[in-house]
Motif scaffolding. Structure first.
Motif, PDB file in Angstrom:
ATOM      1  N   THR A 135       0.622 -14.795  14.016  1.00 41.44           N
ATOM      2  CA  THR A 135       0.433 -13.699  14.960  1.00 41.44           C
ATOM      3  C   THR A 135      -0.332 -14.219  16.174  1.00 41.44           C
ATOM      4  O   THR A 135      -0.741 -15.380  16.213  1.00 41.44           O
ATOM      5  CB  THR A 135      -0.374 -12.558  14.310  1.00 41.44           C
ATOM      6  N   LEU A 136      -0.530 -13.331  17.135  1.00 38.79           N
ATOM      7  CA  LEU A 136      -1.279 -13.732  18.326  1.00 38.79           C
ATOM      8  C   LEU A 136      -2.730 -14.071  17.985  1.00 38.79           C
ATOM      9  O   LEU A 136      -3.352 -14.890  18.666  1.00 38.79           O
ATOM     10  CB  LEU A 136      -1.242 -12.630  19.386  1.00 38.79           C
ATOM     11  N   ASP A 137      -3.255 -13.465  16.935  1.00 32.29           N
ATOM     12  CA  ASP A 137      -4.620 -13.803  16.520  1.00 32.29           C
ATOM     13  C   ASP A 137      -4.711 -15.263  16.083  1.00 32.29           C
ATOM     14  O   ASP A 137      -5.726 -15.924  16.302  1.00 32.29           O
ATOM     15  CB  ASP A 137      -5.073 -12.890  15.378  1.00 32.29           C
ATOM     16  N   ASP A 138      -3.640 -15.764  15.464  1.00 31.39           N
ATOM     17  CA  ASP A 138      -3.614 -17.177  15.081  1.00 31.39           C
ATOM     18  C   ASP A 138      -3.597 -18.077  16.316  1.00 31.39           C
ATOM     19  O   ASP A 138      -4.183 -19.157  16.310  1.00 31.39           O
ATOM     20  CB  ASP A 138      -2.395 -17.477  14.207  1.00 31.39           C
ATOM     21  N   VAL A 139      -2.918 -17.628  17.356  1.00 33.92           N
ATOM     22  CA  VAL A 139      -2.876 -18.406  18.596  1.00 33.92           C
ATOM     23  C   VAL A 139      -4.270 -18.469  19.211  1.00 33.92           C
ATOM     24  O   VAL A 139      -4.674 -19.500  19.751  1.00 33.92           O
ATOM     25  CB  VAL A 139      -1.864 -17.797  19.597  1.00 33.92           C
ATOM     26  N   LEU A 140      -5.015 -17.390  19.093  1.00 35.38           N
ATOM     27  CA  LEU A 140      -6.369 -17.371  19.646  1.00 35.38           C
ATOM     28  C   LEU A 140      -7.307 -18.320  18.903  1.00 35.38           C
ATOM     29  O   LEU A 140      -8.347 -18.706  19.436  1.00 35.38           O
ATOM     30  CB  LEU A 140      -6.935 -15.952  19.619  1.00 35.38           C
ATOM     31  N   ALA A 175      -2.017 -16.131  25.154  1.00 37.76           N
ATOM     32  CA  ALA A 175      -2.105 -15.104  24.105  1.00 37.76           C
ATOM     33  C   ALA A 175      -3.018 -13.961  24.549  1.00 37.76           C
ATOM     34  O   ALA A 175      -2.700 -12.786  24.329  1.00 37.76           O
ATOM     35  CB  ALA A 175      -2.621 -15.723  22.814  1.00 37.76           C
ATOM     36  N   ARG A 176      -4.138 -14.292  25.180  1.00 35.38           N
ATOM     37  CA  ARG A 176      -5.044 -13.239  25.659  1.00 35.38           C
ATOM     38  C   ARG A 176      -4.371 -12.380  26.719  1.00 35.38           C
ATOM     39  O   ARG A 176      -4.520 -11.158  26.728  1.00 35.38           O
ATOM     40  CB  ARG A 176      -6.322 -13.863  26.231  1.00 35.38           C
ATOM     41  N   SER A 177      -3.623 -13.012  27.613  1.00 35.74           N
ATOM     42  CA  SER A 177      -2.951 -12.232  28.655  1.00 35.74           C
ATOM     43  C   SER A 177      -1.842 -11.362  28.054  1.00 35.74           C
ATOM     44  O   SER A 177      -1.581 -10.263  28.549  1.00 35.74           O
ATOM     45  CB  SER A 177      -2.393 -13.147  29.744  1.00 35.74           C
ATOM     46  N   GLU A 205       7.816 -11.718  25.073  1.00 33.55           N
ATOM     47  CA  GLU A 205       7.057 -12.919  25.424  1.00 33.55           C
ATOM     48  C   GLU A 205       6.238 -13.428  24.235  1.00 33.55           C
ATOM     49  O   GLU A 205       6.049 -14.632  24.082  1.00 33.55           O
ATOM     50  CB  GLU A 205       6.152 -12.632  26.622  1.00 33.55           C
ATOM     51  N   GLU A 206       5.779 -12.508  23.413  1.00 30.90           N
ATOM     52  CA  GLU A 206       5.020 -12.903  22.222  1.00 30.90           C
ATOM     53  C   GLU A 206       5.908 -13.704  21.271  1.00 30.90           C
ATOM     54  O   GLU A 206       5.491 -14.734  20.738  1.00 30.90           O
ATOM     55  CB  GLU A 206       4.490 -11.650  21.523  1.00 30.90           C
ATOM     56  N   LYS A 207       7.146 -13.243  21.089  1.00 30.46           N
ATOM     57  CA  LYS A 207       8.077 -13.969  20.221  1.00 30.46           C
ATOM     58  C   LYS A 207       8.351 -15.366  20.765  1.00 30.46           C
ATOM     59  O   LYS A 207       8.422 -16.335  20.010  1.00 30.46           O
ATOM     60  CB  LYS A 207       9.393 -13.195  20.085  1.00 30.46           C
ATOM     61  N   ALA A 208       8.504 -15.470  22.078  1.00 29.71           N
ATOM     62  CA  ALA A 208       8.780 -16.776  22.687  1.00 29.71           C
ATOM     63  C   ALA A 208       7.593 -17.731  22.504  1.00 29.71           C
ATOM     64  O   ALA A 208       7.780 -18.911  22.181  1.00 29.71           O
ATOM     65  CB  ALA A 208       9.095 -16.606  24.168  1.00 29.71           C
ATOM     66  N   LEU A 209       6.397 -17.218  22.699  1.00 24.24           N
ATOM     67  CA  LEU A 209       5.197 -18.048  22.538  1.00 24.24           C
ATOM     68  C   LEU A 209       5.045 -18.515  21.094  1.00 24.24           C
ATOM     69  O   LEU A 209       4.807 -19.696  20.831  1.00 24.24           O
ATOM     70  CB  LEU A 209       3.954 -17.268  22.981  1.00 24.24           C
ATOM     71  N   LEU A 210       5.208 -17.592  20.159  1.00 28.35           N
ATOM     72  CA  LEU A 210       5.071 -17.949  18.745  1.00 28.35           C
ATOM     73  C   LEU A 210       6.188 -18.893  18.303  1.00 28.35           C
ATOM     74  O   LEU A 210       5.958 -19.803  17.495  1.00 28.35           O
ATOM     75  CB  LEU A 210       5.054 -16.685  17.883  1.00 28.35           C
ATOM     76  N   ALA A 211       7.385 -18.706  18.852  1.00 26.41           N
ATOM     77  CA  ALA A 211       8.493 -19.606  18.509  1.00 26.41           C
ATOM     78  C   ALA A 211       8.217 -21.017  19.020  1.00 26.41           C
ATOM     79  O   ALA A 211       8.494 -22.004  18.330  1.00 26.41           O
ATOM     80  CB  ALA A 211       9.796 -19.076  19.099  1.00 26.41           C
ATOM     81  N   ARG A 212       7.660 -21.114  20.206  1.00 26.36           N
ATOM     82  CA  ARG A 212       7.334 -22.426  20.773  1.00 26.36           C
ATOM     83  C   ARG A 212       6.281 -23.141  19.924  1.00 26.36           C
ATOM     84  O   ARG A 212       6.413 -24.325  19.615  1.00 26.36           O
ATOM     85  CB  ARG A 212       6.829 -22.248  22.209  1.00 26.36           C
ATOM     86  N   LEU A 213       5.252 -22.429  19.533  1.00 24.71           N
ATOM     87  CA  LEU A 213       4.198 -23.038  18.722  1.00 24.71           C
ATOM     88  C   LEU A 213       4.691 -23.356  17.313  1.00 24.71           C
ATOM     89  O   LEU A 213       4.265 -24.335  16.709  1.00 24.71           O
ATOM     90  CB  LEU A 213       2.975 -22.123  18.676  1.00 24.71           C
TER      91      LEU A 213
END
Length: 176
Positions: A88-93, A55-57, A69-77
């Motif tokens: 959102t990416l903030d939630d991933v952090l 997420a940071r990268s 890539e953000e959509k793919a990461l969030l979909a995986r999680l």
């Protein structure tokens, strides 16, 4: 390159082994989630660290590049059930090992009431009494996906499933 017969280590231990606060926190998590040892906890901490790093990268990339890539990461999680759909990416952090500990098969078996204690849940899984959609899973650390959660039940060949079926038949007979 390493020996091809030996798998790569899937965890990274703590950088400093004797920090009291971390030791107490780890011991509490090991007890609450019925882990066999701290290595099981460290594996999930490493997994959370990996997703936070991704997420940071992604945040460092330009918006048009990172969107896919953000959509793919969030979909995986989201598929794992760690984050909600509108995350959102903030939630991933903010991910921690506890988010993943909640998705372990052992924890879900206990929370569904298939086992009286978290330790009994582990034993039922290891002994082959638990299945997901009829397929036996013998690993307590299996991360259950969101759509598999409702399919967690006793294995069809398990005496626990037969006992539950007999109890249901008796209840139906008593009700009628």
């Amino acid at each position: 390159m390493g020996d091809p017969k030996k798998p790569r280590k899937k965890w990274m231990g703590p950088k400093h082994p004797w920090i009291k606060e971390r030791l107490v926190r780890e011991l509490e998590l090991v007890g609450r989630y019925g882990l066999r040892n701290k290595r099981e906890l460290w594996k999930l901490e490493t997994l959370a660290r990996y997703f936070r790093h991704r997420a940071r990268s992604l945040l460092a990339l330009p918006p048009e590049v990172r969107e896919k890539e953000e959509k793919a990461l969030l979909a995986r999680l989201n598929e794992l059930g760690v984050l909600p759909e509108n995350a959102t990416l903030d939630d991933v952090l903010n991910l921690t090992a506890e988010h993943f500990l909640e998705r372990r098969l052992q924890t879900i078996v206990y929370k569904k009431g298939l086992a009286r204690t978290i330790y009994e849940a582990r034993q039922l899984i290891v002994h082959g009494h638990i299945a997901i959609a009829g397929r036996k899973i013998r690993s307590p650390g299996y991360l259950v996906k969101k759509d598999e959660e409702d399919l967690v039940d006793y294995a069809p060949t398990s005496p626990y499933a037969k006992r539950r079926l007999e109890e249901q038949v008796q209840q139906e007979e008593a009700a009628s």
